[in-house]
Design an enzyme around this catalytic site. Structure first.
Site, PDB file in Angstrom:
ATOM      1  CG  ASP A  69      -2.385  -1.021   1.553  1.00 23.88           C
ATOM      2  OD1 ASP A  69      -2.157  -2.082  -0.044  1.00 23.88           O
ATOM      3  OD2 ASP A  69      -2.860  -0.930   1.771  1.00 23.88           O
TER       4      ASP A  69
ATOM      5  CG  HIS B 223       2.444  -0.030   3.862  1.00 29.26           C
ATOM      6  ND1 HIS B 223       2.039  -0.821   5.210  1.00 29.26           N
ATOM      7  CD2 HIS B 223       0.977   0.754   4.663  1.00 29.26           C
ATOM      8  CE1 HIS B 223       0.163  -0.776   5.678  1.00 29.26           C
ATOM      9  NE2 HIS B 223       0.393   0.315   4.986  1.00 29.26           N
TER      10      HIS B 223
HETATM   11 ZN   LIG Z   1      -2.256   3.025   3.229  1.00 24.51          ZN
END
Ligand SMILES: [Zn+2]
Length: 251
Positions: free
Chosen positions: A54, A202
């Site tokens: 992400d 992430h």
């Molecule tokens: Zn996020």
């Protein structure tokens, strides 16, 4: 029933019905797993896992992650933020050209709140979609809300816009954005790995390369254990194929 009573009764039911147009209550996970409107994981017989990244793209980390994924013949899903796509468009092109999937993560990493207006949130999704379509010619079909926050309205809106909401396996929340240490991230994923998991990582954590270093442990170890890393869409279709196969009579 007198005319007045009838009018009052109709008015009351209208009020009740309009109140239920977007129920205030939030359904639980079981409800959404039945409707298929939100997916947390896709348990199956195949040893397949979906790594998701992400908040990117980022200048350095995304490239390093793509190099590693290539080395281990792994595919992943990147939930990108629109304003960062505008900053690093080539990174998104590279993700696609190397067989990965792109999902929508709003335009400005917008956190859904109770006071958020439906149109504001829809625009967050549509603005990212516009950037991606202009850049790649493809409309994404997967959406991940920042922070994992959702409500009835959001689920309704994202579905209307042609998206399935993807969250992550609760036992695969690595917390890598908090920089908990390489060992903590890799241990979480490896120890908890189950068929059909969706792992939350992430590719943009300012000032941290822990996710990259953890992948250097996760990818070889789980590959050795026989896991295959696939995109979220492939994880879903793998389960659908399994369902279709199981309905075939044995004789
Ligand atoms: Zn996020």
């Amino acid at each position: 029933m007198s005319a007045w009573k009838r009018i009052v009764s109709v008015l009351l039911s209208l009020i009740v019905l309009s109140g239920f147009a977007y129920p205030a209550q939030k359904h639980d996970r079981t409800f959404y797993e039945k409707t298929g409107e939100i997916i947390w994981e896709v348990p199956q017989q195949e040893k397949k896992i979906a790594l998701t990244f992400d908040d990117g793209p980022s200048e350095e980390t995304t490239g390093q992650i793509l190099d590693l994924l290539k080395e281990y013949h792994a595919k992943a899903t990147f939930f990108v933020v629109g304003n960062r796509v505008m900053e690093y468009p080539d990174m998104v092109k590279r993700e696609l050209s190397e067989g990965h999937e792109i999902g929508n993560h709003t335009f400005s990493h917008y956190y859904l709140r109770n006071s958020t207006k439906s149109l504001t949130f829809q625009n967050e999704i549509l603005n990212t979609e516009k950037v991606l379509v202009e850049l790649t010619g493809m409309k994404p079909h997967l959406f991940r809300p920042p922070g994992g926050y959702y409500n009835e309205q959001m689920v309704h809106d994202t579905k209307k816009l042609g998206y399935t909401t993807i969250l992550w396996s609760w036992h695969q929340d690595t917390n890598d954005w908090r920089r908990p240490g390489v060992r903590s991230i890799s241990k979480k994923v490896i120890t908890n790995a189950r068929n059909g998991d969706i792992v939350l990582l992430h590719d943009y954590v300012p000032g941290s390369n822990q996710t990259v270093k953890a992948l250097k442990v996760i990818l070889p170890e789980l590959t050795k254990e026989g896991f295959q890393f696939v995109t979220v869409s492939e994880l879903i279709s793998s389960k659908q194929e399994e369902g279709a196969r199981n309905q075939i009579p044995l004789y």
